[in-house]
Design an enzyme around this catalytic site. Structure first.
Site, mmCIF file in Angstrom:
data_model
loop_
_atom_site.group_PDB
_atom_site.id
_atom_site.type_symbol
_atom_site.label_atom_id
_atom_site.label_comp_id
_atom_site.label_asym_id
_atom_site.label_seq_id
_atom_site.Cartn_x
_atom_site.Cartn_y
_atom_site.Cartn_z
ATOM 1 N N LYS A 1 -3.229 13.994 9.881
ATOM 2 C CA LYS A 1 -3.558 12.577 10.133
ATOM 3 C C LYS A 1 -2.421 11.931 10.927
ATOM 4 O O LYS A 1 -2.660 11.147 11.851
ATOM 5 C CB LYS A 1 -3.814 11.827 8.815
ATOM 6 C CG LYS A 1 -4.281 10.395 9.060
ATOM 7 C CD LYS A 1 -4.646 9.634 7.794
ATOM 8 C CE LYS A 1 -4.931 8.160 8.114
ATOM 9 N NZ LYS A 1 -4.979 7.294 6.949
ATOM 10 N N ARG B 1 -2.192 4.578 13.334
ATOM 11 C CA ARG B 1 -0.864 4.143 12.884
ATOM 12 C C ARG B 1 0.221 4.989 13.543
ATOM 13 O O ARG B 1 1.248 4.466 13.985
ATOM 14 C CB ARG B 1 -0.809 4.276 11.341
ATOM 15 C CG ARG B 1 0.502 3.836 10.737
ATOM 16 C CD ARG B 1 0.371 3.626 9.240
ATOM 17 N NE ARG B 1 -0.601 2.591 8.926
ATOM 18 C CZ ARG B 1 -1.810 2.831 8.400
ATOM 19 N NH1 ARG B 1 -2.194 4.049 8.071
ATOM 20 N NH2 ARG B 1 -2.651 1.837 8.192
ATOM 21 N N ASN C 1 0.851 -1.191 0.000
ATOM 22 C CA ASN C 1 0.000 0.000 0.000
ATOM 23 C C ASN C 1 0.890 1.246 0.000
ATOM 24 O O ASN C 1 1.534 1.551 1.004
ATOM 25 C CB ASN C 1 -0.896 -0.063 1.243
ATOM 26 C CG ASN C 1 -1.838 1.107 1.340
ATOM 27 O OD1 ASN C 1 -1.524 2.205 0.923
ATOM 28 N ND2 ASN C 1 -3.005 0.871 1.928
ATOM 29 N N ASP D 1 -10.895 6.170 4.952
ATOM 30 C CA ASP D 1 -10.773 7.553 5.442
ATOM 31 C C ASP D 1 -12.016 8.419 5.186
ATOM 32 O O ASP D 1 -12.400 9.198 6.060
ATOM 33 C CB ASP D 1 -9.531 8.231 4.833
ATOM 34 C CG ASP D 1 -8.240 7.789 5.519
ATOM 35 O OD1 ASP D 1 -8.306 7.162 6.589
ATOM 36 O OD2 ASP D 1 -7.152 8.086 4.984
ATOM 37 N N ASP E 1 -0.799 -4.048 10.291
ATOM 38 C CA ASP E 1 -2.122 -4.561 9.931
ATOM 39 C C ASP E 1 -3.159 -3.718 10.654
ATOM 40 O O ASP E 1 -3.106 -3.533 11.869
ATOM 41 C CB ASP E 1 -2.288 -6.034 10.290
ATOM 42 C CG ASP E 1 -3.466 -6.618 9.519
ATOM 43 O OD1 ASP E 1 -3.407 -6.634 8.275
ATOM 44 O OD2 ASP E 1 -4.466 -7.017 10.156
ATOM 45 N N THR E 2 -4.084 -3.200 9.870
ATOM 46 C CA THR E 2 -5.050 -2.231 10.391
ATOM 47 C C THR E 2 -6.470 -2.716 10.146
ATOM 48 O O THR E 2 -6.737 -3.388 9.150
ATOM 49 C CB THR E 2 -4.818 -0.864 9.697
ATOM 50 O OG1 THR E 2 -3.581 -0.332 10.158
ATOM 51 C CG2 THR E 2 -5.933 0.129 9.986
ATOM 52 N N PHE F 1 -6.780 7.333 2.128
ATOM 53 C CA PHE F 1 -7.068 6.091 1.402
ATOM 54 C C PHE F 1 -8.034 5.249 2.224
ATOM 55 O O PHE F 1 -8.463 5.646 3.311
ATOM 56 C CB PHE F 1 -5.764 5.317 1.123
ATOM 57 C CG PHE F 1 -5.053 4.831 2.374
ATOM 58 C CD1 PHE F 1 -4.249 5.670 3.105
ATOM 59 C CD2 PHE F 1 -5.197 3.513 2.808
ATOM 60 C CE1 PHE F 1 -3.594 5.230 4.251
ATOM 61 C CE2 PHE F 1 -4.542 3.054 3.936
ATOM 62 C CZ PHE F 1 -3.749 3.919 4.663
ATOM 63 N N GLY F 2 -8.341 4.063 1.692
ATOM 64 C CA GLY F 2 -9.172 3.106 2.424
ATOM 65 C C GLY F 2 -10.473 3.726 2.933
ATOM 66 O O GLY F 2 -11.216 4.367 2.176
HETATM 67 P P1 ITT Z 1 -0.819 -4.046 3.189
HETATM 68 O O1 ITT Z 1 -1.468 -5.229 3.824
HETATM 69 O O2 ITT Z 1 -0.104 -4.363 1.927
HETATM 70 O O3 ITT Z 1 0.022 -3.266 4.158
HETATM 71 P P2 ITT Z 1 -3.543 -2.992 3.062
HETATM 72 O O4 ITT Z 1 -4.087 -1.739 2.483
HETATM 73 O O5 ITT Z 1 -4.191 -4.287 2.665
HETATM 74 O O6 ITT Z 1 -1.966 -3.012 2.739
HETATM 75 P P3 ITT Z 1 -4.331 -3.423 5.821
HETATM 76 O O7 ITT Z 1 -4.540 -4.874 5.684
HETATM 77 O O8 ITT Z 1 -3.626 -2.922 7.022
HETATM 78 O O9 ITT Z 1 -3.481 -2.839 4.610
HETATM 79 O O10 ITT Z 1 -5.680 -2.621 5.699
HETATM 80 C C1 ITT Z 1 -6.951 -3.223 5.777
HETATM 81 C C2 ITT Z 1 -7.954 -2.296 5.133
HETATM 82 O O11 ITT Z 1 -8.060 -1.102 5.912
HETATM 83 C C3 ITT Z 1 -7.582 -1.862 3.732
HETATM 84 O O12 ITT Z 1 -8.786 -1.794 2.971
HETATM 85 C C4 ITT Z 1 -7.006 -0.483 3.902
HETATM 86 O O13 ITT Z 1 -7.232 0.351 2.776
HETATM 87 C C5 ITT Z 1 -7.762 0.029 5.113
HETATM 88 N N1 ITT Z 1 -6.907 0.927 5.890
HETATM 89 C C6 ITT Z 1 -5.716 0.627 6.459
HETATM 90 N N2 ITT Z 1 -5.197 1.715 7.049
HETATM 91 C C7 ITT Z 1 -6.084 2.726 6.853
HETATM 92 C C8 ITT Z 1 -6.121 4.087 7.189
HETATM 93 O O14 ITT Z 1 -5.113 4.660 7.834
HETATM 94 N N3 ITT Z 1 -7.171 4.815 6.822
HETATM 95 C C9 ITT Z 1 -8.195 4.250 6.148
HETATM 96 N N4 ITT Z 1 -8.246 2.976 5.770
HETATM 97 C C10 ITT Z 1 -7.192 2.214 6.110
#
Ligand code: ITT
Length: 207
Positions: free
Chosen positions: A182, A188, A17, A162, A78-79, A159-160
């Site tokens: 942020k 994070r 990412n 947000d 991992d989020t 992203f994601g």
């Molecule tokens: P990697 O595993 O390659 O690090 P990823 O985007 O899949 O990338 P995660 O598994 O940590 O990372 O994220 C799970 C979901 O949560 C994924 O859809 C992300 O876009 C979203 N996400 C992670 N961190 C975020 C943030 O800071 N703000 C918004 N959405 C987030």
């Protein structure tokens, strides 16, 4: 690994990412840390990596995959977005949920629909795994509370998830704040602050 004084400390971030890479780099670089992404080192992108058991395990799997190639320090994040009224979903399946919905737009619609008339409290939780520094993996966790907006924000910084997460610490939606803002309040940033404290206490970094 020996302690490094008066030198940059180099770490690899196991992520596919690019937004996450930028956030983490912006947070760590003022502390004398040089952060490499996988493509900086011509390493292959991560394989499918979202498991079912815990954020710790998922972060470990990502870091472990990269440790096949190097003994350098590696971190992985991992989020998940946990929405209380939805039994903490999507949580550990946050990435998969967007895929299953066919994209972010539909995922946001579903979440907002599912929360109609319900409590909107939610938090982001981030778990960082550090490998190749101690002889066992170390974990650092951060969380930030807020709520899910009733409508998707029109601004799409970040992203994601947000654009649907309203952060109560800053009273704005994550997608409506600057990268710097942020990085002051995010889940994070809080996990990385703990990582920085660890690296400072054990002499790997000096500031
Ligand atoms: P990697 O595993 O390659 O690090 P990823 O985007 O899949 O990338 P995660 O598994 O940590 O990372 O994220 C799970 C979901 O949560 C994924 O859809 C992300 O876009 C979203 N996400 C992670 N961190 C975020 C943030 O800071 N703000 C918004 N959405 C987030």
């Amino acid at each position: 690994m020996g302690k490094i004084e008066n030198m940059n400390f180099e770490i690899i971030l196991a992520t596919s990412n690019k937004h996450k890479l930028k956030e983490v780099r912006d947070i760590l670089s003022p502390h004398g840390i040089v952060l490499y992404g996988l493509s900086d080192l011509n390493l292959p992108p991560l394989q499918d990596k979202e498991g079912d058991s815990s954020y710790e395990e998922n972060a470990f799997i990502k870091a472990k995959e990269v440790s096949k190639y190097t003994t350098y320090p590696i971190i992985a994040d991992d989020t998940g977005l946990e929405i209380e009224a939805l039994n903490n979903r999507p949580g550990i399946h946050s990435s998969r949920y967007i895929e299953e919905c066919g994209g972010r737009e539909q995922a946001f619609k579903n979440i907002i629909h599912d929360l109609e008339g319900r409590d909107r409290k939610a938090k982001f939780i981030s778990t960082i795994c550090l490998l190749n520094v101690e002889d066992k993996p170390l974990y650092f966790v951060g969380e930030t509370w807020g709520h899910i907006r009733e409508e998707v924000s029109q601004k799409d910084n970040g992203f994601g998830y947000d654009p649907i997460f309203y952060c109560e610490e800053i009273n704005k939606t994550y997608s409506e704040i600057s990268e710097q803002e942020k990085n002051q309040v995010s889940h994070r940033a809080k996990a990385l602050k703990k990582l920085l404290t660890y690296l400072r206490i054990y002499g790997y970094i000096s500031k």
